[in-house]
Scaffold this active site. Structure first.
Site, PDB file in Angstrom:
ATOM      1  N   ASP A 197     -10.574   1.859  -3.507  1.00  0.00           N
ATOM      2  CA  ASP A 197     -11.015   1.434  -2.182  1.00  0.00           C
ATOM      3  C   ASP A 197     -12.532   1.280  -2.114  1.00  0.00           C
ATOM      4  OD1 ASP A 197      -8.572   1.140  -0.991  1.00  0.00           O
ATOM      5  OD2 ASP A 197      -8.546   3.112  -0.041  1.00  0.00           O
ATOM      6  N   ASP A 206       0.830  -1.207   0.000  1.00  0.00           N
ATOM      7  CA  ASP A 206       0.000   0.000   0.000  1.00  0.00           C
ATOM      8  C   ASP A 206       0.866   1.259   0.000  1.00  0.00           C
ATOM      9  OD1 ASP A 206      -2.392   1.410  -0.045  1.00  0.00           O
ATOM     10  OD2 ASP A 206      -3.266   0.278   1.611  1.00  0.00           O
TER      11      ASP A 206
END
Length: 745
Positions: free
Chosen positions: A526, A460
């Site tokens: 997301d 990430d």
């Protein structure tokens, strides 16, 4: 014309014609549909292109080159902008060598298939050497990059050569008059925007230190009205994960895509003998957006580890538990996932020391002793005992100020001055250009992979780079930080040849060929809201093939948008991707467990087709029409299509065509999700009478296409050119249609 050198490259119906005259800069005189003319015809064409100066023009006509030069009469942005203490800012390069695949190209025409052209040029007065590479891949994808070297003598008085910009140009014919590019934000990436080509520059510059959630991803330029399957389309992309620029530039009779790194002040200063190489700039030509996208997909499939084996169905626990890590709960989730047919289990954020929320712990990459007193190995072993691989979330480029690492090494945090930059998500950026910091993170990650048996990293990157300078000097660090990340990933993959890595950056904030050439999939967003996710997958798919896009079924109510959708719709939208789950499946009732298990089995049966097929689509130009995403087998033997009803429409039914099919074959139709379209009397017969796609996935990755019962057989020419009626009166409904060619009677 006696001194003209011409190189003609040709691959997969694409030609690139490169010409130089009088030892000048190489020019791409044609990039597009394949040219079949004989050599004398090419030379005659280029001779006719030469023009004399006209009133107000230079007596020496300028021809737009791969790296346009101000010194030769180019008044747009120069390809190279550089200076040495204010001098040498208008270099005029002379060709030293021109080679095709290492062999010198002489006067006349040199023809070849796919191949690489290298040009070396020099300006003796400015003491600058320039290298240019132009590569046509066997898939017909063009890529080019430039290299600059300071050839000044090494003396104490020698000023460094400061590079302000280096951008290569790929020509586009002026009959391409429309631009499609993208913007977005967190949870809503890849929002399309379409407009006419304008005179001057249309620039999309990212200064976020990563590709960016609002980044355009690509710029597509095409003939008026171009769509998924029609019109000529040229797509440009900069394969770099740091600051970068995409530009469409229209001038006097010229149109080109220009791309390169966006360089911060003083970031690239070359001392004598040093050189700077810009990123690869990619161009893809095709008939329709899908034709151009196919070349990017072939390029990535040839390089990615994701092409080595079937894509495992993935369970990510983030939206199931967030930061609340409990061994018993996570083992329970793993057992339930394995029963459903999941093959990879990923432990997300929250596993490491002090990580109870997002305010602390980044940088301290050791299992939290409270949540995991025995470490992560027991959980990983239990996951593997259930027949699944074990994956782990990491964010190696970031650091919380509230961490042991930050307290021990505050000098490892990027900053342009004495004060730290503003926090984003309560975190700062770790200086991976610092050798000790780099070695520390490499050692920690290497140890985790070895000790726990990690086969997959979800990597990430949750913040933009603000005032990202080297702590000791304050000079810009984005360029070197980006290259350090590349080196870190490359070294980990060298040490662990079977390790797979997912690129996630607040969702889809780092999607580019620089990162995709060294990772195996991306997290497109997301947001798992299928209403938005369909468009995100469609448009990200202009660059990324479906099997490299994480595509998860999440909870009934989206954690990002708050919208609610039924399970059939969520599964159907996620199907044409790298399928997975991000949901607390402990809440599933028996019906939903059966439905989800059936979709997983279908995916396992058809994932080979998803990972090898050519992507197609339609409906993107009409908000009131059904939207279509599909994959068609290379030999046309079968296809999968996801069809989604429009948000609103004045019609209750629409005709949907299935692009890409063989028109000389017939196909048996099978459907999943048709029971969500309403009562039988409201559903067209082909949907009502079609059997669902077969379940019982055997996990072998094959595209066997077994079905339950016999569906209708319809001619490919009817499916592709006429289409079938599809209900549109209910919004947010989706069906997955499988078409399997049948043998002629």
């Amino acid at each position: 014309m006696d001194s003209m050198r011409v190189i003609h490259l040709n691959a997969e119906d694409v030609s690139v014609v490169i010409a130089t005259a009088d030892d000048g800069m190489p020019e791409i005189v044609h990039w597009g549909e394949a040219v079949t003319s004989a050599e004398p015809d090419l030379l005659a064409f280029l001779a006719a292109e030469q023009r004399n100066g006209m009133t107000g023009d230079s007596d020496v006509p300028y021809r737009a080159s791969v790296l346009p030069e101000h010194s030769r009469g180019w008044f747009g942005a120069p390809g190279l902008s550089a200076h040495r203490d204010g001098s040498g800012w208008a270099p005029r390069f002379v060709l030293r060598s021109l080679t095709l695949d290492g062999a010198e190209a002489g006067p006349g025409v040199t023809s070849g298939g796919a191949g690489r052209v290298d040009a070396v040029l020099h300006d003796d007065a400015a003491e600058i050497e320039l290298g240019i590479e132009i590569d046509l891949t066997r898939d017909g994808l063009v890529r080019s990059r430039a290299r600059v070297r300071n050839t000044a003598g090494a003396t104490e008085a020698a000023a460094p050569l400061e590079i302000q910009s280096l951008a290569v140009a790929l020509p586009i014919p002026t009959w391409a008059q429309e631009v499609l590019d993208f913007t977005g934000r967190w949870g809503h990436e890849r929002i399309p925007q379409r407009h006419p080509v304008v005179r001057g520059d249309h620039s999309r510059v990212s200064r976020r230190g990563r590709t960016g959630l609002d980044a355009t991803l690509v710029q597509a330029v095409g003939t008026p009205g171009f769509s998924a399957g029609s019109g000529e389309v040229w797509i440009g992309h900069v394969g770099f994960s740091g600051d970068h620029e995409h530009t469409i530039e229209r001038t006097d009779g010229r149109l080109h895509f220009r791309g390169g790194e966006s360089i911060l002040p003083g970031e690239i200063r070359l001392t004598p003998g040093e050189e700077y190489t810009g990123p690869w700039v990619f161009g893809s030509y095709g008939r329709g957006l899908d034709g151009a996208a196919a070349r990017f997909h072939s390029y990535l499939r040839e390089r990615s580890r994701s092409s080595r084996r079937p894509r495992p169905v993935t369970m990510n626990v983030w939206e199931a538990v967030y930061f609340d890590h409990d061994h018993r709960v996570l083992v329970d989730l793993a057992a339930r996932a394995a029963e459903l047919g999941v093959e990879r289990y990923v432990l997300d954020d929250g596993w490491f020391r002090g990580r109870n929320d997002d305010r602390a712990g980044l940088g301290d990459w050791a299992p939290d002793p409270i949540a995991w007193p025995d470490g992560l190995r027991p959980l990983a072993d239990e996951v593997r005992s259930l027949g699944m691989e074990f994956g782990l979330w990491v964010e190696p480029e970031m650091i919380n100020e509230d961490s042991d690492l930050a307290r021990a090494h505050p000098e490892w945090i990027l900053r342009a001055g004495p004060e730290l930059p503003p926090r984003q998500r309560f975190q700062q950026v770790l200086d991976l250009t610092h050798p000790a910091a780099f070695d520390h993170i490499l050692g920690v990650l290497d140890g985790l992979i070895e000790d726990i048996g990690v086969s997959y990293l979800k990597w990430d990157h949750n913040r933009d780079l603000i005032a990202a300078g080297h702590p000791a000097s304050g000079t810009p660090a984005v360029h070197e930080q980006t290259l350090a990340v590349y080196r870190l990933i490359d070294e980990l993959r060298r040490r662990h040849p079977d390790l797979e890595i997912e690129s996630c950056a607040s969702g889809g904030g780092r999607v580019d060929l620089g990162i995709l050439e060294r990772t195996d999939r991306i997290h497109p967003s997301d947001s798992h809201d299928p209403h938005d996710r369909f468009g995100i997958l469609r448009w990200t798919g202009l660059l990324v093939p479906p099997e490299m896009m994480g595509s998860h079924v999440a909870s009934p109510v989206s954690s990002v948008t708050g919208r609610a959708h039924d399970l059939q719709f969520r599964c159907a939208v996620a199907f044409l991707g790298h399928f997975g789950i991000e949901w607390d499946i402990r809440d599933l009732d028996e019906h939903d467990r059966r439905v989800l298990g059936d979709w997983i089995a279908r995916y396992r049966r058809h994932r080979h087709l998803i990972a090898t097929g050519r992507t197609v689509g339609s409906g993107e130009l009409d908000a009131a029409a059904p939207q279509v995403r599909g994959v068609v087998a290379p030999d046309g033997s079968e296809a999968l299509f996801t069809i989604v009803t429009p948000t609103t429409s004045a019609d209750t039914i629409a005709r949907v065509r299935f692009p890409g099919l063989s028109t000389d074959r017939s196909y048996r139709v099978s459907v999943s999700g048709s029971d969500s379209f309403g009562p039988p009397w409201q559903v067209p017969a082909w949907l009502r009478e079609s059997p669902e796609l077969g379940g019982d996935g055997d996990g072998d990755g094959g595209g066997g296409g077994e079905r339950v019962g016999d569906g209708p057989v319809i001619a490919g020419t009817v499916l592709a050119r006429v289409g079938l009626e599809f209900p549109t009166f209910h919004p947010d409904r989706a069906a997955v249609v499988h078409l399997a060619a049948v043998a002629a009677p």
